[in-house]
Design a protein around this motif. Structure first.
Motif, PDB file in Angstrom:
ATOM      1  N   TYR A  31     -28.410  35.927 -18.613  1.00 41.76           N
ATOM      2  CA  TYR A  31     -27.090  36.185 -18.675  1.00 41.76           C
ATOM      3  C   TYR A  31     -26.637  34.797 -19.030  1.00 41.76           C
TER       4      TYR A  31
ATOM      5  N   PHE B 298     -23.199  31.884 -19.913  1.00 49.20           N
ATOM      6  CA  PHE B 298     -21.808  31.375 -19.394  1.00 49.20           C
ATOM      7  C   PHE B 298     -21.469  30.226 -20.134  1.00 49.20           C
TER       8      PHE B 298
ATOM      9  N   TYR C 296     -18.448  27.169 -19.057  1.00 50.56           N
ATOM     10  CA  TYR C 296     -17.391  26.938 -18.169  1.00 50.56           C
ATOM     11  C   TYR C 296     -16.558  25.574 -18.681  1.00 50.56           C
TER      12      TYR C 296
ATOM     13  N   LEU D 107     -14.460  29.535 -15.725  1.00 49.37           N
ATOM     14  CA  LEU D 107     -15.131  30.578 -16.467  1.00 49.37           C
ATOM     15  C   LEU D 107     -14.461  30.779 -17.688  1.00 49.37           C
TER      16      LEU D 107
ATOM     17  N   LYS E 205     -18.674  34.942 -20.610  1.00 48.94           N
ATOM     18  CA  LYS E 205     -19.819  35.084 -20.231  1.00 48.94           C
ATOM     19  C   LYS E 205     -20.571  36.028 -21.097  1.00 48.94           C
TER      20      LYS E 205
ATOM     21  N   PHE F 161     -19.649  23.269 -19.861  1.00 48.59           N
ATOM     22  CA  PHE F 161     -20.838  23.344 -19.568  1.00 48.59           C
ATOM     23  C   PHE F 161     -21.386  24.803 -19.876  1.00 48.59           C
TER      24      PHE F 161
ATOM     25  N   PRO G 250     -27.483  29.886 -11.482  1.00 56.07           N
ATOM     26  CA  PRO G 250     -27.511  29.374 -12.681  1.00 56.07           C
ATOM     27  C   PRO G 250     -28.286  27.873 -12.829  1.00 56.07           C
TER      28      PRO G 250
ATOM     29  N   PHE H 185     -27.449  24.814 -15.103  1.00 58.41           N
ATOM     30  CA  PHE H 185     -26.443  24.303 -16.146  1.00 58.41           C
ATOM     31  C   PHE H 185     -26.887  23.156 -17.052  1.00 58.41           C
ATOM     32  N   GLY H 186     -26.193  23.027 -18.365  1.00 61.22           N
ATOM     33  CA  GLY H 186     -26.471  21.863 -19.191  1.00 61.22           C
ATOM     34  C   GLY H 186     -25.910  20.838 -18.875  1.00 61.22           C
TER      35      GLY H 186
END
Lengths: 114, 114
Positions: free
Chosen positions: A32, A34, A36, A46, A49, A90, A102, A104-105
């Motif tokens: 999944y 996303f 943000y 958000l 997604k 992000f 999650p 995150f980058g």
């Protein structure tokens, strides 16, 4: 295991120009994905997604992203940048079918010039 | 949409004192809550995950005796920074998940230890 790579810590565009923020992921299971947005001294909001179904996902504020499995990408786009889009963005990935935890980058700072 | 309220938004405390940060899900039951720490210009670092009624699961390198997390109800989790020191100054963000497919973020807390 999963990871996210956001190419470019800073992206600078002119107001009205196309916005493209890049995100590539790796995941051992179907993901999944996303996007943000974070404004200064605030939490994350958000934008959009992808879970299942249509690979082109539309979000708030005119943003959209396309899940490309073959490229392991989930790039964020917006046809015309507004000054108010200046923020930190992000990308995040979590494994599907399980608990939401999650990864995150590192984030991409979008700068919009008048 | 789902709302997560984090309080306080800013706090300044003296070195050696403890600070409590609250995270509330206002319109849903949060079975899982997450606590993150964010350094300037960096991504979110997951500190711990808590499930209602259970002990929190801390990430490697996070001192559980220093960062006390309580998730006593389905709508409230607290993070207490004990014996705070200047190096604990940071931006702390909580998020809450109801069904495990996504989470909603609080507004963040800027902690400054002087």
């Amino acid at each position: 295991a999963q990871s996210v790579t956001q190419l470019g810590s800073h992206v600078s565009v002119s107001e009205g120009a196309l916005v493209l923020l890049r995100c590539n992921y790796s995941s051992s299971v179907p993901p999944y994905l996303f996007w943000y947005v974070q404004y200064p001294n605030q939490g994350l909001q958000l934008l959009l997604k992808y879970t299942t179904g249509a690979t082109l996902v539309k979000g708030i504020n005119g943003f959209e992203a396309e899940f490309k499995k073959s490229e392991t990408s989930f790039h964020l786009t917006k046809p015309s940048a507004h000054m108010s889009d200046a923020a930190e963005y992000f990308c995040a990935v979590t494994p599907s079918g399980g608990s939401y935890i999650p990864t995150f980058g590192r984030g991409t700072s979008l700068i919009v010039h008048p | 949409g789902a709302v997560v309220s984090q309080h306080p938004s800013r706090v300044i405390c003296k070195s050696g004192t403890s600070v409590k940060i609250e995270c509330r899900s206002l319109d849903f039951q949060a079975t899982t809550m997450f606590w993150y720490r964010q350094f300037p210009k960096q991504s979110l670092m997951l500190m711990a995950t808590s499930n209602e009624g259970s002990k929190a699961t801390y990430e490697q390198g996070v001192e559980k005796d220093k960062f006390l997390i309580n998730h006593a109800s389905l709508t409230l989790s607290t993070l207490t920074v004990t014996s705070a020191h200047p190096e604990d100054s940071s931006f702390y963000i909580c998020s809450a998940s109801e069904r495990g497919t996504e989470a909603f973020f609080g507004q963040g807390t800027r902690l400054t230890v002087v």
